[in-house]
Design a protein around this motif. Structure first.
Motif, PDB file in Angstrom:
ATOM      1  N   THR A   1       0.936  -1.137   0.061  1.00 27.94           N
ATOM      2  CA  THR A   1      -0.010   0.083   0.243  1.00 27.94           C
ATOM      3  C   THR A   1       0.675   1.381   0.019  1.00 27.94           C
ATOM      4  N   VAL A   2       1.967   1.104   0.427  1.00 26.58           N
ATOM      5  CA  VAL A   2       2.937   2.304   0.487  1.00 26.58           C
ATOM      6  C   VAL A   2       3.585   2.687  -0.763  1.00 26.58           C
ATOM      7  N   PRO A   3       3.649   3.940  -1.244  1.00 27.06           N
ATOM      8  CA  PRO A   3       4.306   4.305  -2.623  1.00 27.06           C
ATOM      9  C   PRO A   3       5.721   3.600  -2.547  1.00 27.06           C
ATOM     10  N   ALA A   4       6.520   3.253  -3.452  1.00 32.72           N
ATOM     11  CA  ALA A   4       7.650   2.883  -3.524  1.00 32.72           C
ATOM     12  C   ALA A   4       8.715   3.843  -3.299  1.00 32.72           C
ATOM     13  N   GLU A   5       8.731   5.204  -3.471  1.00 32.17           N
ATOM     14  CA  GLU A   5       9.396   6.012  -3.070  1.00 32.17           C
ATOM     15  C   GLU A   5       9.385   6.378  -1.492  1.00 32.17           C
ATOM     16  N   LEU A   6       8.450   5.816  -0.737  1.00 32.73           N
ATOM     17  CA  LEU A   6       8.319   6.130   0.320  1.00 32.73           C
ATOM     18  C   LEU A   6       8.462   4.674   1.420  1.00 32.73           C
ATOM     19  N   ILE A   7       8.401   3.928   0.753  1.00 32.70           N
ATOM     20  CA  ILE A   7       8.500   2.539   1.733  1.00 32.70           C
ATOM     21  C   ILE A   7       9.652   2.527   2.530  1.00 32.70           C
ATOM     22  N   GLY A   8      10.717   2.851   2.280  1.00 29.86           N
ATOM     23  CA  GLY A   8      11.933   2.776   3.062  1.00 29.86           C
ATOM     24  C   GLY A   8      11.761   3.587   4.275  1.00 29.86           C
ATOM     25  N   ARG A   9      11.359   4.917   4.119  1.00 31.76           N
ATOM     26  CA  ARG A   9      11.087   5.787   5.362  1.00 31.76           C
ATOM     27  C   ARG A   9       9.868   5.166   6.115  1.00 31.76           C
ATOM     28  N   VAL A  10       8.697   4.761   5.400  1.00 31.15           N
ATOM     29  CA  VAL A  10       7.615   4.329   6.364  1.00 31.15           C
ATOM     30  C   VAL A  10       8.056   2.929   7.112  1.00 31.15           C
ATOM     31  N   SER A  11       8.959   2.111   6.641  1.00 28.33           N
ATOM     32  CA  SER A  11       9.407   1.005   7.235  1.00 28.33           C
ATOM     33  C   SER A  11      10.239   1.378   8.450  1.00 28.33           C
ATOM     34  N   ALA A  12      11.042   2.529   8.161  1.00 21.12           N
ATOM     35  CA  ALA A  12      11.819   2.857   9.078  1.00 21.12           C
ATOM     36  C   ALA A  12      11.278   3.452  10.292  1.00 21.12           C
ATOM     37  N   THR A  13       9.980   4.377  10.068  1.00 21.28           N
ATOM     38  CA  THR A  13       9.269   5.024  11.085  1.00 21.28           C
ATOM     39  C   THR A  13       8.445   3.862  11.854  1.00 21.28           C
ATOM     40  N   PHE A  14       7.996   2.964  11.157  1.00 19.04           N
ATOM     41  CA  PHE A  14       7.478   1.836  11.955  1.00 19.04           C
ATOM     42  C   PHE A  14       8.076   1.170  12.850  1.00 19.04           C
ATOM     43  N   ARG A  15       9.224   0.666  12.457  1.00 15.11           N
ATOM     44  CA  ARG A  15      10.171  -0.220  13.390  1.00 15.11           C
ATOM     45  C   ARG A  15      10.771   0.711  14.334  1.00 15.11           C
ATOM     46  N   PHE A  16      10.838   2.091  14.093  1.00 12.12           N
ATOM     47  CA  PHE A  16      11.629   3.085  15.274  1.00 12.12           C
ATOM     48  C   PHE A  16      10.404   3.101  16.265  1.00 12.12           C
TER      49      PHE A  16
END
Length: 427
Positions: free
Chosen positions: A363-378
């Motif tokens: 569901t997350v756009p490809a250009e944001l998935i790294g930052r969203v995964s990092a935010t979620f993990r953090f």
């Protein structure tokens, strides 16, 4: 969102879905490399503290410092890792992280061999643990962001299930392998097995031939790191689905860390399990997680991704209610209750994690998935140190059994709230 809703509706065949990921050569390379490196990581998790205890005569405070050095990078660098994972191709990041971890870990046997005990100290081990932790934080964020570029959307559940299965096997077998290697080779030498695992993973990643599209900025500009981190936070917090999943994952992590702190005390002092029995009970949770990894795909196909994710959280949380029910006599009934509780917990949390990750990737756009995964993990990991503190205080105040009962009640109540969430169930 049901599993069928992840399918490509264009009418064109997605890459290799009819044959499955067993026939996806590049995914097999990724999977093989990750499996071997995870086994090696479990060896190091045991070998570092054993090195500190046996060679350096480290005390409890020093061991606590070493443990903190391993997990501190998650809070320090994860958000920056998300920005980096969205700025450049992810596969080179993964390769560099593996090579870097292999190089850093060789410092432990080298210092032990070349400098004797004078060349290896607790502070050196802490530095190694912190440096490898930084690269692990980078790897984990880039890894979750890379998988969607390697497999089709309809293969994400299958891919994440296989990767979770490898993690479960590593959790179960890695500690035993680590103990055997440490006994046979000494702890510093055993760490070289982890180095070899990282090198193998890097080679497997280098052999992947599926092209990875470089990230493209629509306006050609590159915002500051602070603004890019803020964009990841906004995407995560403004999405009702991601926000609901994140809040319940945080609640689970907070209370589960209380269980991790209190259960050894409960098992040894009240149930008289002994260290070996305690280790067996905890290990069977990994077997449950392996079963959850195998079942996540079929359950998702039958119930839908959202319902299956919620079901996993309910099973994982409710299973902890069995732990404080074990009689204190060390009977077979008590062992059975503990074993079933840990198996069901491992099963449920594996199912939850697989579908939670899949929903983010789909569901997350490809250009944001790294930052969203990092935010979620953090945000979901930031509560873990607080859970450990609360566990110690609660056990001291009411005793280990009552502390586990209160914690299990909190976990179950949170899962029931999650079950009543339309956003999660209908996703």
């Amino acid at each position: 969102m049901s599993s069928s809703e992840l399918l490509d509706r264009s009418g064109q065949q997605a890459p290799e879905p009819p044959r499955g990921l067993w026939h996806h050569r590049d995914f097999r390379r990724l999977w093989a490399g990750q499996t071997v490196s995870l086994l090696g990581s479990r060896v190091t998790e045991l070998a570092l503290p054993v090195t500190a205890i046996v060679l350096l005569d480290a005390g409890p405070a020093q061991l606590g410092l070493l443990n903190s050095a391993q997990y501190l990078p998650v809070l320090c660098v994860t958000l920056f890792a998300g920005v980096l994972a969205d700025r450049v191709r992810r596969r080179p990041l993964l390769i560099a992280a593996n090579l870097g971890r292999a190089a850093i870990l060789t410092a432990v046997p080298l210092l032990a061999w070349l400098g004797g005990l004078g060349g290896l100290g607790v502070w050196a081990l802490c530095a190694v643990a912190f440096a490898t932790g930084v690269l692990t934080a980078l790897f984990d964020v880039a890894y979750q962001a890379y998988v969607p570029s390697l497999v089709a959307k309809e293969q994400l559940v299958d891919g994440n299930s296989k990767l979770q299965a490898s993690r479960s096997v590593a959790e179960t077998a890695g500690q035993g392998l680590g103990g055997t290697l440490i006994q046979a080779l000494t702890a510093p030498v055993a760490i070289l097995v982890d180095c070899a695992g990282y090198l193998f993973s890097a080679v497997m990643l280098l052999r992947i031939r599926t092209p990875e599209t470089p990230p493209v900025r629509p306006d050609g500009a590159r915002p500051s790191i602070r603004k890019e981190i803020a964009a990841g936070l906004r995407m995560t917090l403004h999405s009702r689905l991601l926000r609901v999943i994140m809040l319940h994952a945080s609640w689970y992590n907070l209370l589960w860390d209380i269980v991790l702190v209190v259960f050894p005390l409960y098992g040894i002092r009240e149930l008289h399990l002994g260290p070996a029995g305690l280790g067996v009970i905890i290990a069977v949770g990994s077997l449950g997680a392996f079963g959850g990894a195998l079942s996540a795909g079929p359950l998702g196909s039958r119930l839908g991704v959202g319902r299956t994710m919620v079901l996993g959280m309910v099973v994982a949380s409710a299973a902890t209610l069995l732990l404080p029910l074990a009689p204190g006599s060390g009977s077979g009934t008590g062992h059975l209750l503990l074993g079933v509780g840990y198996v069901l917990n491992g099963f449920g949390i594996a199912v939850f994690n697989i579908h939670s990750i899949t929903l983010r990737q789909a569901t997350v756009p490809a250009e944001l998935i790294g930052r969203v995964s990092a935010t979620f993990r953090f945000l979901t990991w930031a509560v873990i140190p607080l859970g450990g503190l609360l566990g110690g205080l609660l056990a001291a105040a009411v005793g280990p059994r009552a502390a586990l009962a209160v914690t299990a009640g909190g976990l179950t109540a949170g899962a029931l709230v999650f079950l009543c969430s339309r956003t999660a169930v209908r996703s």
